[in-house]
Write an enzyme that holds these catalytic residues in place. Sequence first.
Site, PDB file in Angstrom:
ATOM      1  N   GLU A   1      -2.104  69.689-110.854  1.00  0.00           N
ATOM      2  CA  GLU A   1      -1.288  70.590-110.018  1.00  0.00           C
ATOM      3  C   GLU A   1      -1.005  71.915-110.737  1.00  0.00           C
ATOM      4  OE1 GLU A   1       2.237  68.732-108.411  1.00  0.00           O
ATOM      5  OE2 GLU A   1       3.055  70.658-107.780  1.00  0.00           O
TER       6      GLU A   1
ATOM      7  N   ASP B   1       0.435  53.977-119.020  1.00  0.00           N
ATOM      8  CA  ASP B   1       0.335  53.441-117.659  1.00  0.00           C
ATOM      9  C   ASP B   1       1.339  54.173-116.762  1.00  0.00           C
ATOM     10  OD1 ASP B   1       0.553  51.915-115.340  1.00  0.00           O
ATOM     11  OD2 ASP B   1       0.302  50.005-116.383  1.00  0.00           O
TER      12      ASP B   1
ATOM     13  N   LYS C   1      10.375  63.757-107.767  1.00  0.00           N
ATOM     14  CA  LYS C   1       8.943  64.091-107.880  1.00  0.00           C
ATOM     15  C   LYS C   1       8.778  65.234-108.875  1.00  0.00           C
ATOM     16  CE  LYS C   1       4.779  65.917-106.773  1.00  0.00           C
ATOM     17  NZ  LYS C   1       4.200  67.180-107.284  1.00  0.00           N
TER      18      LYS C   1
ATOM     19  N   HIS D   1       3.938  79.335-107.309  1.00  0.00           N
ATOM     20  CA  HIS D   1       2.747  78.552-106.977  1.00  0.00           C
ATOM     21  C   HIS D   1       1.603  79.433-106.481  1.00  0.00           C
ATOM     22  CE1 HIS D   1       3.368  74.161-107.090  1.00  0.00           C
ATOM     23  NE2 HIS D   1       4.645  74.483-107.111  1.00  0.00           N
TER      24      HIS D   1
HETATM   25  P1  NAD Z   1      -1.623  45.465-126.061  1.00  0.00           P
HETATM   26  O1  NAD Z   1      -1.555  44.004-125.832  1.00  0.00           O
HETATM   27  O2  NAD Z   1      -2.965  46.133-126.053  1.00  0.00           O
HETATM   28  O3  NAD Z   1      -0.926  45.815-127.463  1.00  0.00           O
HETATM   29  C1  NAD Z   1       0.305  45.269-127.852  1.00  0.00           C
HETATM   30  C2  NAD Z   1       0.112  44.408-129.074  1.00  0.00           C
HETATM   31  O4  NAD Z   1      -0.229  45.220-130.204  1.00  0.00           O
HETATM   32  C3  NAD Z   1       1.379  43.685-129.475  1.00  0.00           C
HETATM   33  O5  NAD Z   1       1.482  42.483-128.757  1.00  0.00           O
HETATM   34  C4  NAD Z   1       1.203  43.491-130.985  1.00  0.00           C
HETATM   35  O6  NAD Z   1       0.586  42.248-131.263  1.00  0.00           O
HETATM   36  C5  NAD Z   1       0.231  44.602-131.386  1.00  0.00           C
HETATM   37  N1  NAD Z   1       0.867  45.643-132.221  1.00  0.00           N
HETATM   38  C6  NAD Z   1       0.337  46.207-133.339  1.00  0.00           C
HETATM   39  N2  NAD Z   1       1.145  47.141-133.860  1.00  0.00           N
HETATM   40  C7  NAD Z   1       2.229  47.204-133.057  1.00  0.00           C
HETATM   41  C8  NAD Z   1       3.425  47.996-133.039  1.00  0.00           C
HETATM   42  N3  NAD Z   1       3.680  48.918-133.979  1.00  0.00           N
HETATM   43  N4  NAD Z   1       4.313  47.803-132.042  1.00  0.00           N
HETATM   44  C9  NAD Z   1       4.099  46.899-131.090  1.00  0.00           C
HETATM   45  N5  NAD Z   1       2.983  46.109-131.039  1.00  0.00           N
HETATM   46  C10 NAD Z   1       2.052  46.266-132.016  1.00  0.00           C
HETATM   47  O7  NAD Z   1      -0.760  46.296-125.040  1.00  0.00           O
HETATM   48  P2  NAD Z   1       0.651  46.106-124.332  1.00  0.00           P
HETATM   49  O8  NAD Z   1       1.460  47.293-124.702  1.00  0.00           O
HETATM   50  O9  NAD Z   1       1.257  44.747-124.545  1.00  0.00           O
HETATM   51  O10 NAD Z   1       0.242  46.209-122.789  1.00  0.00           O
HETATM   52  C11 NAD Z   1      -0.016  47.443-122.195  1.00  0.00           C
HETATM   53  C12 NAD Z   1      -1.098  47.334-121.154  1.00  0.00           C
HETATM   54  O11 NAD Z   1      -0.756  46.375-120.158  1.00  0.00           O
HETATM   55  C13 NAD Z   1      -1.298  48.620-120.422  1.00  0.00           C
HETATM   56  O12 NAD Z   1      -2.671  48.941-120.448  1.00  0.00           O
HETATM   57  C14 NAD Z   1      -0.855  48.296-118.999  1.00  0.00           C
HETATM   58  O13 NAD Z   1      -1.573  49.071-118.076  1.00  0.00           O
HETATM   59  C15 NAD Z   1      -1.147  46.847-118.884  1.00  0.00           C
HETATM   60  N6  NAD Z   1      -0.458  46.043-117.855  1.00  0.00           N
HETATM   61  C16 NAD Z   1       0.645  46.484-117.178  1.00  0.00           C
HETATM   62  C17 NAD Z   1       1.287  45.665-116.254  1.00  0.00           C
HETATM   63  C18 NAD Z   1       2.538  46.150-115.561  1.00  0.00           C
HETATM   64  O14 NAD Z   1       3.060  47.182-115.943  1.00  0.00           O
HETATM   65  N7  NAD Z   1       3.064  45.445-114.561  1.00  0.00           N
HETATM   66  C19 NAD Z   1       0.796  44.377-116.025  1.00  0.00           C
HETATM   67  C20 NAD Z   1      -0.324  43.935-116.737  1.00  0.00           C
HETATM   68  C21 NAD Z   1      -0.935  44.771-117.669  1.00  0.00           C
END
Ligand code: NAD
Length: 427
Positions: A84, A278, A262, A376
Amino acid sequence: MSGKSSRIPKFYRFPPEERLRIVAEFAGLGGEEVELLKKTGGLGLDIADRMIENVIGTFQLPLGIAVNFLINGKDYLIPMAIEEPSVVAAASNAAKMAREGGGIRTQSTSPIMIGQIQLLGVKDPYSARFEILEAKKEILEKANECDPVLVRLGGGAKDLEARVVESRVGVMLVVHLLVDVKDAMGANAVNTMAEAVAPRLASIAGGRFRLRIISNLADRRIVRAKVRIPPKAVGGTEVAEGIVEAWAFADADPYRAATHNKGIMNGVDAVVIATGNDWRAVEAGAHAYAARTGRYKPLSRWEIDGEGYLVGTLEMPLAVGIVGGATRTNPLARISLKILGVKTARELAEVIGAVGLVQNLAALRALAAEGIQAGHMSLHAKNIAVMAGAVGDEIDRVAEILVKERKIRVDRAKEVLEELRQRRGNA
Ligand code: NAD
């Protein structure tokens, strides 16, 4: 702290290569990172094919840099991925106003996400709730076995809650697992834990489990941002009062509140996307939080304080990470995080909250003063000129005439383009 200033006058006047040079110097980007930003298609097909299913290409967005941001006394350049026009310029402009009041201050809670486990067929839900809460230690241990990395970092499942919820299919017991996800967005981490503890919870409750999933109403993971600005920085007392009146409109009317929010999300999403986070999760959380009282409300508030200063505050959930998800797999997201120079997910969330508040200020100021279209117009006119077939320097020439005539329409752009080409043909 870089010690460098993000206050870069006339940044918009530089050509893209010069802007990139300035940003690379500010953020200490290496040659490879600069090359990746220069070439279109920095996200290669091979990486994209590993990120989602059925890949046939990549889809690009412009990446702009908002300047002038001073947050908690530290200078930031803000990468924004957005289609945008005007958003990046407005953010930079309003950040400059905020700077005149000492910049933006922020705070945040610990990054606690909620995993929900739905229990059905529980005969005595209040008694089951008691039993589940009594088994808290066992449940948390079971959850934490899933993620030793997170636990080692000081995160992991920290608490348990249980709610009795009436529904169309009868009473259900909804257990909340509260997880400190540290620097991650946390969905995968929390979902894994929720799945792991569900069978034990169902057995304690004497029922069965169904859903085991994170809640995007991340109301334990809150960011707050505040600005206090001298009225002259926004164009005088009348404009400052106009901003408060604009906010009051949003506070009183959900139709306006949706547009108000928004405007906040223009800034929030652009940084969320640029950092590979996300944005659907952030959007869902923001709007659910805005409606948490049962009535949809603005995420920000605007007031005039005792000394006549304009004071804006924002409060919203922001579930973003600097590890996990696409934040590390997408090389462009990694570069955005480097440009921001954030060290933790909390710092990233606070920066995003600051951008949201300042973006809101820009929109309200424009609405309360000259109206939104003035800002805009010129970029919009350029888009219309391109749609009409203008190329190269024709785009600016055609856009200029459209703005002057206040007729930003494709049909008129086509006429203007034809006239321009005829004149050039004759010259
Ligand atoms: P991920 O599982 O890829 O990474 C998280 C993991 O990284 C942790 O569980 C931990 O083991 C590790 N880690 C290493 N260093 C870390 C640190 N400093 N802090 C925290 N963890 C660390 O990702 P995630 O963040 O658990 O999940 C995010 C993804 O899930 C996004 O891509 C999202 O789109 C997706 N998702 C979202 C939904 C929703 O929002 N409803 C549902 C399902 C999946």
